[in-house]
Design a protein around this motif. Sequence first.
Motif, short mmCIF file in Angstrom:
data_model
loop_
_atom_site.label_atom_id
_atom_site.label_comp_id
_atom_site.label_asym_id
_atom_site.label_seq_id
_atom_site.Cartn_x
_atom_site.Cartn_y
_atom_site.Cartn_z
N GLY A 1 -57.15 7.20 -1.47
CA GLY A 1 -58.00 8.38 -1.34
C GLY A 1 -58.58 8.84 -2.66
N LEU A 2 -58.79 7.88 -3.57
CA LEU A 2 -59.30 8.18 -4.91
C LEU A 2 -60.50 7.28 -5.19
CD1 LEU A 2 -55.80 8.30 -6.65
CD2 LEU A 2 -57.28 10.27 -6.16
N PRO A 3 -61.70 7.69 -4.77
CA PRO A 3 -62.87 6.82 -4.86
C PRO A 3 -63.26 6.41 -6.28
CG PRO A 3 -63.49 9.02 -4.10
CD PRO A 3 -62.00 8.97 -4.16
N GLU A 4 -62.78 7.13 -7.28
CA GLU A 4 -63.10 6.76 -8.66
C GLU A 4 -61.84 6.41 -9.45
OE1 GLU A 4 -65.87 9.32 -10.64
OE2 GLU A 4 -67.10 9.51 -8.85
N LEU A 5 -60.80 5.96 -8.75
CA LEU A 5 -59.55 5.58 -9.39
C LEU A 5 -59.83 4.59 -10.52
CD1 LEU A 5 -56.38 5.52 -9.35
CD2 LEU A 5 -56.60 3.59 -7.76
N PRO A 6 -59.45 4.92 -11.76
CA PRO A 6 -59.66 3.98 -12.87
C PRO A 6 -58.89 2.67 -12.61
CG PRO A 6 -59.17 6.16 -13.72
CD PRO A 6 -58.90 6.20 -12.24
N PHE A 7 -59.56 1.58 -12.84
CA PHE A 7 -58.98 0.27 -12.60
C PHE A 7 -59.22 -0.57 -13.84
CE2 PHE A 7 -58.08 -3.77 -10.75
CZ PHE A 7 -57.32 -3.53 -9.61
N SER A 8 -58.16 -0.93 -14.53
CA SER A 8 -58.26 -1.75 -15.74
C SER A 8 -57.61 -3.10 -15.48
CB SER A 8 -57.55 -1.08 -16.92
OG SER A 8 -58.14 0.17 -17.19
N PHE A 9 -58.22 -4.15 -16.01
CA PHE A 9 -57.65 -5.48 -15.81
C PHE A 9 -57.71 -6.29 -17.10
CE2 PHE A 9 -62.13 -6.08 -14.95
CZ PHE A 9 -62.41 -7.35 -15.43
N VAL A 10 -56.85 -7.29 -17.15
CA VAL A 10 -56.82 -8.21 -18.27
C VAL A 10 -57.57 -9.47 -17.85
CG1 VAL A 10 -55.38 -9.57 -19.82
CG2 VAL A 10 -54.62 -7.31 -19.08
N GLN A 11 -58.63 -9.78 -18.56
CA GLN A 11 -59.34 -11.02 -18.30
C GLN A 11 -58.46 -12.18 -18.77
OE1 GLN A 11 -62.87 -12.06 -20.63
NE2 GLN A 11 -63.92 -12.55 -18.72
N LEU A 12 -58.41 -13.21 -17.97
CA LEU A 12 -57.55 -14.35 -18.27
C LEU A 12 -57.94 -15.02 -19.58
CD1 LEU A 12 -57.37 -15.86 -14.70
CD2 LEU A 12 -55.68 -14.41 -15.84
N GLN A 13 -56.95 -15.61 -20.23
CA GLN A 13 -57.19 -16.33 -21.47
C GLN A 13 -58.04 -17.56 -21.20
OE1 GLN A 13 -54.43 -16.43 -19.70
NE2 GLN A 13 -53.96 -18.58 -19.47
N PRO A 14 -58.83 -18.00 -22.17
CA PRO A 14 -59.72 -19.13 -21.94
C PRO A 14 -59.00 -20.49 -21.87
CG PRO A 14 -60.00 -18.31 -24.17
CD PRO A 14 -59.06 -17.38 -23.47
N CYS A 15 -57.78 -20.59 -22.33
CA CYS A 15 -57.06 -21.88 -22.35
C CYS A 15 -56.71 -22.31 -20.93
CB CYS A 15 -55.80 -21.77 -23.18
SG CYS A 15 -56.11 -21.32 -24.88
N GLY A 16 -57.37 -23.35 -20.46
CA GLY A 16 -57.05 -23.91 -19.15
C GLY A 16 -57.65 -23.15 -17.98
N ILE A 17 -58.32 -22.05 -18.22
CA ILE A 17 -58.94 -21.28 -17.14
C ILE A 17 -60.45 -21.53 -17.19
CG2 ILE A 17 -59.40 -18.95 -16.23
CD1 ILE A 17 -56.47 -19.83 -15.94
N PRO A 18 -61.04 -21.99 -16.10
CA PRO A 18 -62.48 -22.25 -16.12
C PRO A 18 -63.28 -20.99 -16.46
CG PRO A 18 -61.47 -23.07 -14.09
CD PRO A 18 -60.44 -22.26 -14.80
N PRO A 19 -64.34 -21.15 -17.25
CA PRO A 19 -65.17 -19.98 -17.58
C PRO A 19 -65.67 -19.24 -16.34
CG PRO A 19 -65.80 -21.84 -18.94
CD PRO A 19 -64.81 -22.35 -17.93
N ALA A 20 -65.93 -19.98 -15.27
CA ALA A 20 -66.42 -19.34 -14.05
C ALA A 20 -65.41 -18.32 -13.50
CB ALA A 20 -66.73 -20.40 -12.98
N GLN A 21 -64.12 -18.58 -13.68
CA GLN A 21 -63.10 -17.63 -13.21
C GLN A 21 -63.15 -16.36 -14.04
OE1 GLN A 21 -61.40 -17.75 -10.54
NE2 GLN A 21 -59.89 -16.14 -10.80
N ARG A 22 -63.33 -16.51 -15.33
CA ARG A 22 -63.42 -15.34 -16.21
C ARG A 22 -64.67 -14.51 -15.88
NH1 ARG A 22 -60.76 -15.26 -21.15
NH2 ARG A 22 -62.70 -14.90 -22.29
#
Length: 186
Positions: A148-169
Amino acid sequence: RLLTVSRKVSPTPANDAALDQQWTVSSSSAVNNKEAFGIFSAECFLTGRKLLQMRPTVPIGLISSCWSGSMIQPWMSAVALAACPGAKAKGSAAPFQDSMMFNAMIAPLRKLKLAGVLWHQGEENAGNPVEYKCFFKSLITDWRTTFGLPELPFSFVQLQPCGIPPAQRYAQAAALELKNVRMATA
Protein backbone atom coordinates in the motif's frame (compact mmCIF):
# COMPACT_ATOMS: atom_id res chain seq x y z
CA ARG A 1 16.31 -3.68 15.50
CA LEU A 2 16.72 -6.77 13.36
CA LEU A 3 14.25 -9.44 12.24
CA THR A 4 14.98 -12.54 10.16
CA VAL A 5 12.24 -14.24 8.15
CA SER A 6 12.63 -18.03 7.87
CA ARG A 7 13.29 -19.64 4.52
CA LYS A 8 9.87 -21.10 3.85
CA VAL A 9 7.58 -21.55 0.87
CA SER A 10 3.81 -21.58 0.54
CA PRO A 11 1.44 -22.26 -2.37
CA THR A 12 -0.86 -19.46 -1.14
CA PRO A 13 -0.18 -16.09 0.56
CA ALA A 14 0.39 -16.66 4.28
CA ASN A 15 -0.92 -14.35 6.99
CA ASP A 16 1.95 -14.86 9.42
CA ALA A 17 5.66 -15.09 8.69
CA ALA A 18 7.78 -17.86 10.13
CA LEU A 19 10.75 -16.21 11.83
CA ASP A 20 14.29 -17.40 12.48
CA GLN A 21 14.74 -14.43 14.82
CA GLN A 22 12.18 -12.14 16.45
CA TRP A 23 12.94 -8.42 16.66
CA THR A 24 16.20 -8.00 18.54
CA VAL A 25 18.74 -5.27 19.15
CA SER A 26 21.08 -4.72 16.23
CA SER A 27 24.78 -5.42 16.57
CA SER A 28 27.49 -7.06 14.50
CA SER A 29 27.80 -9.80 17.12
CA ALA A 30 24.06 -10.51 16.91
CA VAL A 31 24.23 -10.83 13.12
CA ASN A 32 27.26 -13.12 13.37
CA ASN A 33 25.33 -15.46 15.68
CA LYS A 34 24.10 -17.93 13.05
CA GLU A 35 22.30 -20.03 15.65
CA ALA A 36 20.04 -17.10 16.56
CA PHE A 37 19.76 -15.40 13.18
CA GLY A 38 20.34 -18.02 10.55
CA ILE A 39 21.17 -15.82 7.60
CA PHE A 40 21.12 -12.04 7.80
CA SER A 41 21.93 -9.90 4.79
CA ALA A 42 25.21 -8.02 5.19
CA GLU A 43 23.96 -5.40 2.72
CA CYS A 44 20.86 -4.87 4.82
CA PHE A 45 22.83 -4.65 8.07
CA LEU A 46 25.48 -2.26 6.68
CA THR A 47 22.83 -0.06 5.05
CA GLY A 48 20.98 0.13 8.36
CA ARG A 49 24.18 1.06 10.16
CA LYS A 50 24.81 3.86 7.64
CA LEU A 51 21.24 5.12 8.00
CA LEU A 52 21.63 5.17 11.78
CA GLN A 53 24.82 7.22 11.46
CA MET A 54 22.98 9.70 9.21
CA ARG A 55 19.85 9.91 11.40
CA PRO A 56 20.71 8.72 14.93
CA THR A 57 17.36 9.70 16.45
CA VAL A 58 15.21 7.78 13.94
CA PRO A 59 14.27 4.21 14.97
CA ILE A 60 15.28 1.68 12.32
CA GLY A 61 14.01 -1.86 11.88
CA LEU A 62 15.74 -4.13 9.39
CA ILE A 63 14.05 -7.22 7.99
CA SER A 64 16.08 -9.90 6.25
CA SER A 65 13.91 -11.97 3.93
CA CYS A 66 16.33 -13.68 1.56
CA TRP A 67 17.23 -16.97 -0.08
CA SER A 68 20.51 -17.35 -1.97
CA GLY A 69 20.43 -18.91 -5.41
CA SER A 70 16.80 -18.08 -6.12
CA MET A 71 15.34 -16.77 -9.34
CA ILE A 72 13.10 -13.70 -9.28
CA GLN A 73 9.89 -15.60 -10.08
CA PRO A 74 9.49 -17.19 -6.61
CA TRP A 75 9.58 -13.64 -5.15
CA MET A 76 6.77 -12.46 -7.47
CA SER A 77 3.08 -12.70 -6.61
CA ALA A 78 0.69 -14.38 -9.03
CA VAL A 79 -0.48 -10.88 -10.03
CA ALA A 80 3.08 -9.76 -10.82
CA LEU A 81 3.73 -12.93 -12.82
CA ALA A 82 0.56 -12.42 -14.83
CA ALA A 83 1.81 -8.96 -15.86
CA CYS A 84 4.70 -10.59 -17.78
CA PRO A 85 3.90 -12.89 -20.70
CA GLY A 86 5.88 -16.10 -20.38
CA ALA A 87 6.82 -15.42 -16.76
CA LYS A 88 7.57 -18.93 -15.64
CA ALA A 89 10.47 -20.23 -13.60
CA LYS A 90 11.93 -22.28 -16.42
CA GLY A 91 13.09 -25.55 -14.97
CA SER A 92 12.82 -24.38 -11.37
CA ALA A 93 12.22 -27.10 -8.86
CA ALA A 94 11.01 -26.83 -5.30
CA PRO A 95 11.50 -24.67 -3.36
CA PHE A 96 12.15 -22.18 -6.17
CA GLN A 97 8.72 -22.34 -7.79
CA ASP A 98 6.66 -19.36 -8.94
CA SER A 99 5.31 -17.16 -6.11
CA MET A 100 6.24 -19.63 -3.35
CA MET A 101 8.70 -17.32 -1.55
CA PHE A 102 6.52 -14.26 -2.04
CA ASN A 103 3.63 -16.13 -0.43
CA ALA A 104 5.63 -17.28 2.61
CA MET A 105 8.27 -14.58 3.09
CA ILE A 106 6.86 -11.30 1.69
CA ALA A 107 3.04 -11.47 1.79
CA PRO A 108 2.95 -11.98 5.59
CA LEU A 109 4.83 -8.69 6.02
CA ARG A 110 2.24 -6.66 4.08
CA LYS A 111 0.80 -5.01 7.22
CA LEU A 112 4.16 -3.42 8.04
CA LYS A 113 4.85 0.13 6.91
CA LEU A 114 8.14 -0.24 5.10
CA ALA A 115 10.42 2.72 4.48
CA GLY A 116 12.32 1.01 1.67
CA VAL A 117 13.46 -2.21 0.05
CA LEU A 118 17.02 -3.38 -0.67
CA TRP A 119 17.28 -6.02 -3.41
CA HIS A 120 20.25 -8.08 -4.56
CA GLN A 121 19.25 -10.83 -6.97
CA GLY A 122 19.52 -11.66 -10.63
CA GLU A 123 22.36 -14.11 -11.16
CA GLU A 124 19.97 -17.05 -11.50
CA ASN A 125 18.01 -15.20 -14.20
CA ALA A 126 21.09 -14.16 -16.20
CA GLY A 127 20.09 -16.34 -19.16
CA ASN A 128 16.80 -14.47 -19.72
CA PRO A 129 17.48 -10.72 -19.61
CA VAL A 130 14.49 -9.77 -21.81
CA GLU A 131 12.09 -11.53 -19.44
CA TYR A 132 13.96 -10.24 -16.38
CA LYS A 133 13.35 -6.65 -17.47
CA CYS A 134 9.60 -7.26 -17.22
CA PHE A 135 9.88 -9.44 -14.11
CA PHE A 136 11.85 -6.90 -12.11
CA LYS A 137 9.67 -3.91 -12.95
CA SER A 138 6.55 -5.98 -12.28
CA LEU A 139 7.90 -7.17 -8.92
CA ILE A 140 8.66 -3.60 -7.80
CA THR A 141 5.24 -2.32 -8.88
CA ASP A 142 3.45 -5.25 -7.25
CA TRP A 143 5.34 -5.01 -3.95
CA ARG A 144 4.40 -1.33 -3.79
CA THR A 145 0.76 -2.32 -4.26
CA THR A 146 1.05 -5.18 -1.74
CA PHE A 147 2.39 -2.83 0.95
CA GLY A 148 0.00 0.00 0.00
CA LEU A 149 2.97 2.30 -0.64
CA PRO A 150 2.90 3.44 -4.29
CA GLU A 151 6.20 5.31 -3.96
CA LEU A 152 8.02 2.81 -1.72
CA PRO A 153 11.75 3.44 -2.26
CA PHE A 154 13.34 0.45 -3.93
CA SER A 155 17.13 0.16 -4.10
CA PHE A 156 19.00 -2.65 -5.79
CA VAL A 157 22.54 -3.79 -6.39
CA GLN A 158 23.40 -4.20 -10.04
CA LEU A 159 25.22 -7.47 -10.58
CA GLN A 160 28.97 -7.50 -10.99
CA PRO A 161 30.20 -7.69 -14.59
CA CYS A 162 32.29 -10.86 -14.03
CA GLY A 163 30.44 -13.72 -15.68
CA ILE A 164 27.14 -11.83 -15.92
CA PRO A 165 26.06 -10.90 -19.46
CA PRO A 166 25.81 -7.14 -20.06
CA ALA A 167 22.22 -7.66 -21.18
CA GLN A 168 21.30 -8.82 -17.66
CA ARG A 169 22.81 -5.70 -16.13
CA TYR A 170 20.88 -3.56 -18.63
CA ALA A 171 17.69 -5.47 -17.75
CA GLN A 172 18.23 -4.59 -14.09
CA ALA A 173 18.97 -0.95 -14.90
CA ALA A 174 15.67 -0.69 -16.82
CA ALA A 175 13.95 -0.60 -13.42
CA LEU A 176 15.36 2.93 -13.02
CA GLU A 177 12.53 4.00 -15.36
CA LEU A 178 10.22 3.56 -12.37
CA LYS A 179 9.85 6.36 -9.86
CA ASN A 180 11.87 6.20 -6.63
CA VAL A 181 14.16 3.35 -7.73
CA ARG A 182 17.90 3.52 -7.05
CA MET A 183 20.83 1.38 -8.16
CA ALA A 184 24.22 0.65 -6.63
CA THR A 185 26.85 -1.09 -8.73
CA ALA A 186 28.81 -4.09 -7.54
